[in-house]
Write an enzyme that holds these catalytic residues in place. Structure first.
Site, PDB file in Angstrom:
ATOM      1  N   ASN A   1      -7.710  -6.301  16.163  1.00 46.47           N
ATOM      2  CA  ASN A   1      -6.589  -5.626  17.458  1.00 46.47           C
ATOM      3  C   ASN A   1      -5.543  -4.743  16.608  1.00 46.47           C
ATOM      4  O   ASN A   1      -5.211  -4.004  17.445  1.00 46.47           O
ATOM      5  CB  ASN A   1      -5.779  -7.090  17.668  1.00 46.47           C
ATOM      6  CG  ASN A   1      -6.355  -7.944  18.539  1.00 46.47           C
ATOM      7  OD1 ASN A   1      -7.482  -7.752  19.121  1.00 46.47           O
ATOM      8  ND2 ASN A   1      -5.982  -9.222  18.725  1.00 46.47           N
TER       9      ASN A   1
ATOM     10  N   HIS B   1      -9.640 -16.709  13.848  1.00 39.53           N
ATOM     11  CA  HIS B   1      -9.344 -16.093  15.057  1.00 39.53           C
ATOM     12  C   HIS B   1     -10.658 -15.823  15.738  1.00 39.53           C
ATOM     13  O   HIS B   1     -11.472 -14.921  15.358  1.00 39.53           O
ATOM     14  CB  HIS B   1      -8.654 -14.603  14.882  1.00 39.53           C
ATOM     15  CG  HIS B   1      -8.520 -13.739  15.795  1.00 39.53           C
ATOM     16  ND1 HIS B   1      -8.367 -12.568  16.079  1.00 39.53           N
ATOM     17  CD2 HIS B   1      -8.188 -14.392  17.317  1.00 39.53           C
ATOM     18  CE1 HIS B   1      -8.086 -12.094  17.144  1.00 39.53           C
ATOM     19  NE2 HIS B   1      -8.152 -13.300  17.894  1.00 39.53           N
TER      20      HIS B   1
ATOM     21  N   SER C   1      -3.936 -14.798  17.559  1.00 40.04           N
ATOM     22  CA  SER C   1      -4.214 -13.359  17.353  1.00 40.04           C
ATOM     23  C   SER C   1      -3.096 -12.491  16.942  1.00 40.04           C
ATOM     24  O   SER C   1      -3.707 -11.221  16.675  1.00 40.04           O
ATOM     25  CB  SER C   1      -4.826 -12.906  18.700  1.00 40.04           C
ATOM     26  OG  SER C   1      -3.582 -13.166  19.874  1.00 40.04           O
TER      27      SER C   1
END
Length: 282
Positions: free
Chosen positions: A190, A140, A119
């Site tokens: 993210n 991912h 990640s």
């Protein structure tokens, strides 16, 4: 290239989730971990997860049995030889991943693809540790894997179109909705999510609103299923801080400066759900 057998390194939360998604879609799986106890626990987790789907009438007993029959657990990397794709889903540790990738690379057929479920670590950098950077890619998945539709497919600097297309086709076959991303810190989700969480800590630290009202505002105003502070507790405040520190270092941009309150809470050992106390008490 049609991917009929997938190898998975790691039988933990992400690894067994990926194994379940593959097996339910009819793909053969070889799930490898260093200890037999970890393999057994991973297989038991998959069986329990499938049982819950049966109770919700989303799966039949026959489908559960068929899926479990497609998953082979092992502690031996040699078992990966038949795989057209191996997904590394080990702990988010750079040195550990490099060691594992070199072991996988030595065992696999030359045409096989290696993917990492990282990640945060550079796909280009991980690819360089193998003899096949053109057949290396990021895949991912999001937790919980069986429920979450998204897969970020991350192209390293040397990832070939054929590799990307084969992995994207597999993601679709698993019932996922893949997005294609270039290699950069945090990728897409993210990169946006963790700075938003960090900003929520700034809002909290400045006393603009209570934690409950900040989370309610984002849930009701932005249609998020969980507020950013509650999500931080779920992820782990230490993980959120570590990600922000990576962004600050790699981008060299002060907008990624971690909130001092976040740093203080981590220093105090209030890391969220896993310690029983973070922004909220559990």
């Amino acid at each position: 290239m049609a991917i009929q057998t997938v190898g998975i390194i790691g039988a933990g939360t992400m690894g067994n989730g990926i194994a379940q998604a593959c097996a339910v879609a009819g793909v053969n799986v070889v799930m490898v971990d260093i200890a037999q106890a970890a393999v057994d626990k991973g297989l038991a987790t998959v069986a329990g997860s499938l049982d819950r789907l049966i109770k919700k009438d989303k799966l039949s007993t026959e489908q559960k049995d068929a899926a479990l029959a497609l998953i082979k657990g092992s502690t031996n990397y040699e078992e990966l030889k038949a795989a057209q794709l191996v997904i590394e889903a080990a702990t988010e540790n750079h040195e550990l991943k490099l060691k594992i990738l070199k072991q996988i690379d030595a065992v696999l057929a030359p045409e096989a693809i290696i993917a990492s479920n990282t990640s945060s670590i550079s796909i280009t950098q991980l690819a360089a540790a193998t003899s096949r950077p053109d057949r290396f890619i990021g895949m991912h998945f999001f937790n919980p894997v069986p429920m979450m539709a998204l897969v970020e497919i991350i192209r390293g600097y040397l990832t070939s179109d054929a590799t990307h297309d084969a992995v994207k086709a597999l993601a679709v076959a698993l019932g996922k909705s893949p997005i294609t991303v270039k290699n950069a810190p945090g990728f897409v989700v993210n990169r946006i999510l963790v700075p938003m969480i960090n900003e929520a800590f700034f809002v909290l630290a400045e006393g603009l609103a209570t934690a409950e009202d900040i989370d309610a505002g984002m849930k009701l105003g932005c249609n998020q299923p969980i507020g950013p502070l509650a999500l931080a507790d779920m992820i782990g405040l230490d993980v959120c801080l570590a990600v922000m520190e990576v962004y600050l270092e790699q981008f060299g941009d002060s907008k990624y400066r971690p909130c001092p309150l976040l740093k203080e809470m981590v220093a105090a050992g209030q890391l969220g759900r896993k310690t029983g106390r973070g922004v909220y008490t559990y």
